[in-house]
Design a protein around this motif. Structure first.
Motif, mmCIF file in Angstrom:
data_model
loop_
_atom_site.group_PDB
_atom_site.id
_atom_site.type_symbol
_atom_site.label_atom_id
_atom_site.label_comp_id
_atom_site.label_asym_id
_atom_site.label_seq_id
_atom_site.Cartn_x
_atom_site.Cartn_y
_atom_site.Cartn_z
ATOM 1 N N VAL A 187 21.664 -13.183 -1.624
ATOM 2 C CA VAL A 187 20.719 -12.314 -0.931
ATOM 3 C C VAL A 187 19.492 -13.124 -0.536
ATOM 4 O O VAL A 187 19.276 -14.233 -1.034
ATOM 5 N N LEU A 240 24.130 -3.956 -1.447
ATOM 6 C CA LEU A 240 22.714 -4.278 -1.410
ATOM 7 C C LEU A 240 21.890 -3.201 -2.105
ATOM 8 O O LEU A 240 20.960 -3.515 -2.870
ATOM 9 N N GLN A 244 19.513 -3.830 -5.296
ATOM 10 C CA GLN A 244 18.081 -3.509 -5.287
ATOM 11 C C GLN A 244 17.719 -2.605 -6.451
ATOM 12 O O GLN A 244 16.666 -2.779 -7.091
ATOM 13 N N LEU A 258 15.133 -7.219 -1.825
ATOM 14 C CA LEU A 258 16.346 -7.964 -1.496
ATOM 15 C C LEU A 258 16.827 -7.555 -0.113
ATOM 16 O O LEU A 258 16.694 -6.388 0.278
ATOM 17 N N SER A 259 17.425 -8.507 0.622
ATOM 18 C CA SER A 259 17.914 -8.206 1.965
ATOM 19 C C SER A 259 19.020 -9.177 2.351
ATOM 20 O O SER A 259 19.280 -10.171 1.665
ATOM 21 N N PRO A 261 22.443 -9.520 2.458
ATOM 22 C CA PRO A 261 23.496 -10.052 1.575
ATOM 23 C C PRO A 261 24.593 -10.726 2.392
ATOM 24 O O PRO A 261 25.023 -10.200 3.430
#
Length: 507
Positions: A187, A240, A244, A258-259, A261
């Protein structure tokens, strides 16, 4: 027909293909996947693997893409209990130029290896799935899913834990799975500075780690959420949103986001080893031969070193060397794989204990075992000590040392070893020149420049590293291990030993 077919284009398979190609062996490498693996999966290289990559001439590229000395920030129940580099006590030295390996995502490692392979004119054929393997006295035939077949003299299965090659051979894969499981993925992260490997533990709730990489925005996430385990150890499918939620819950830091993936998976404990590493002209290497817990970070490295052990032996036999040399692959590598299984499993038990009592000991152990510098083949039939020197023995890793060439320029023993050859070090007045051959390089080591000196050891570093006092002969195998030690007057014994690897019969 090709000399060697390599099945599987992960680090193990590409390493083997490189080692064969640089020796002039016709090699074909295939993989059932449609494209290279894109995940960070195996993210640590050991010092011993760096030494193999030094031999390939790619260690500089690897080091530029990795972190050496990345601090670990360990937080337990919301309190930072450690924020230090666990390898801080290890430093490069004259005999060990790479005391610590880097943290580097597997996709970087594989790309460097593929580029090196391409430099030798070899490219991976993707989308080629092996469905059956047949062999007879004339070689091996691999049947592919598209109905075609590839003939080779030797085949090496480097195709992972679910190896189609191993299954086709009917080789058992003994071991066990377990309840333990871990979520893992790649990520991008905001809210943290990418200068540490962040690790959060709560003995009641679980564990989460975020590890940054160099030259990429990707971080690797690892998580063990205790509350989400179902019956039989099942975990929710990774996503995702789920990652998170775990980050919010286990870190206690809502600013972490988080972003993007790119890879998400669930890893489950699987500790197994193949009953045999060789059946006729077919060999198993890497995860096809042994699978390990990720604790300790040794699985991928052990596979790379399987290939580093096997490549020169295949080339030697194809070039006319003693066919019995191929028997030493399993003889030497199976005990190393067994040790690695034990080391990794012990590490898993330690980490599991960390979760239970909240005592941080870190994800990975460090030291000579972790870096694989202390592993040896002393027990093997290729290890021959005729004049045992005081520091190293036949079967040990061959140390590095700084010297000078006849022109006074600095040169290291690793510079001399680099390449596909056997190297014979002649210390003092040992008359080793007559031992030179097609694949044998002679290096006469003296304390001062002279007509019979190739390496000037004026600071005594080489003698100290090898424990040589007086005249002696040391044979260094192509994979950087000491094959033989001998006295200066044992030339015929050394010649007979070298004949196992080299033959005047042309390929």
């Amino acid at each position: 027909m090709t000399d060697v077919l390599v099945v599987g284009a992960g680090p193990t398979g590409v390493t083997l293909a490189i080692d064969l190609a640089r020796r002039g062996v016709p090699v074909c490498i295939i993989d059932r996947a449609p494209a290279p693996f894109a995940g960070s999966r195996g993210k640590g290289l050991t010092a011993r693997t760096l030494e193999a990559f030094d031999d390939f001439g790619i260690v500089g590229e690897i080091l530029a893409l990795g972190h050496r000395g990345l601090p670990h920030r360990v937080t337990v129940r919301g309190e930072v209990v450690s924020d230090a580099d666990p390898s801080a006590g290890l430093s490069d030295s004259a005999d060990r130029p790479y005391a610590v390996g880097p943290i580097i995502p597997q996709f970087h490692t594989e790309q460097v290896l593929r580029n090196c392979l391409a430099d030798h004119g070899i490219h991976v054929e993707y989308g080629a799935e092996v469905v059956a393997v047949e062999q007879d006295g004339g070689g091996v035939t691999a049947h592919l899913a598209d109905g075609t077949a590839i003939d080779s003299q030797y085949l090496v299965g480097c195709d992972g834990g679910g190896s189609a090659v191993r299954k086709a051979l009917g080789v058992g894969f003994d071991g066990q799975g377990g309840f333990q499981a871990m979520l893992i993925g790649d990520v991008e992260v905001t809210g943290l500075t990418p200068d540490r490997w962040y690790q959060w533990t709560d003995p009641d709730r679980g564990f989460l780690a975020l590890c940054p990489f160099r030259r990429t925005p990707v971080w690797q996430l690892q998580a063990v959420p205790f509350a989400d385990f179902g019956e039989g150890g099942t975990l929710p499918e990774p996503s995702l949103d789920y990652f998170q939620r775990l980050a919010d819950d286990l870190t206690g830091q809502p600013g972490i986001r988080l972003s993007n993936p790119t890879w998400m998976s669930t890893w489950r404990v699987n500790v197994r080893m193949a009953e045999r590493f060789r059946v006729g002209n077919v060999f198993l290497a890497g995860d096809a031969a042994h699978v390990h817990p990720p604790t300790g970070g040794l699985g991928m490295n052990t596979g790379i070193q399987d290939s580093y052990n096997l490549g020169w032996k295949l080339a030697a036999v194809l070039g006319g060397g003693d066919p019995a040399l191929l028997d030493t692959y399993e003889e030497e590598r199976r005990p190393i794989a067994a040790w690695t299984l034990g080391f990794s499993t012990d590490g898993l038990d330690r980490v599991t204990g960390d979760f239970a009592d909240g005592t941080p000991r870190g994800i990975a152990a460090h030291g000579a075992d972790r870096e694989q510098l202390g592993l040896d083949y002393r027990f093997g039939s290729l290890a021959t000590d005729l004049a045992r020197v005081s520091t190293v023995h036949a079967g040990d890793r061959a140390p590095d040392a700084p010297c000078r060439d006849p022109f006074g320029d600095p040169v290291r023993l690793f510079d001399v070893f680099r390449g596909p050859q056997v190297t014979v070090l002649g210390f003092g007045g040992a008359p080793v020149v007559s031992l030179a051959g097609r694949h044998v390089v002679i290096a006469r080591v003296g304390t001062a420049p002279g007509p019979d000196v190739d390496l000037v050891d004026d600071y005594g570093c080489a003698r100290a590293a090898y424990g040589v006092d007086g005249d002696a002969i040391v044979v260094v195998r192509p994979d950087g291990y000491i094959g033989m030690t001998a006295a200066a007057d044992q030339i015929e014994e050394v010649r007979a030993y070298l004949a196992r690897f080299d033959s005047p019969r042309p390929r």
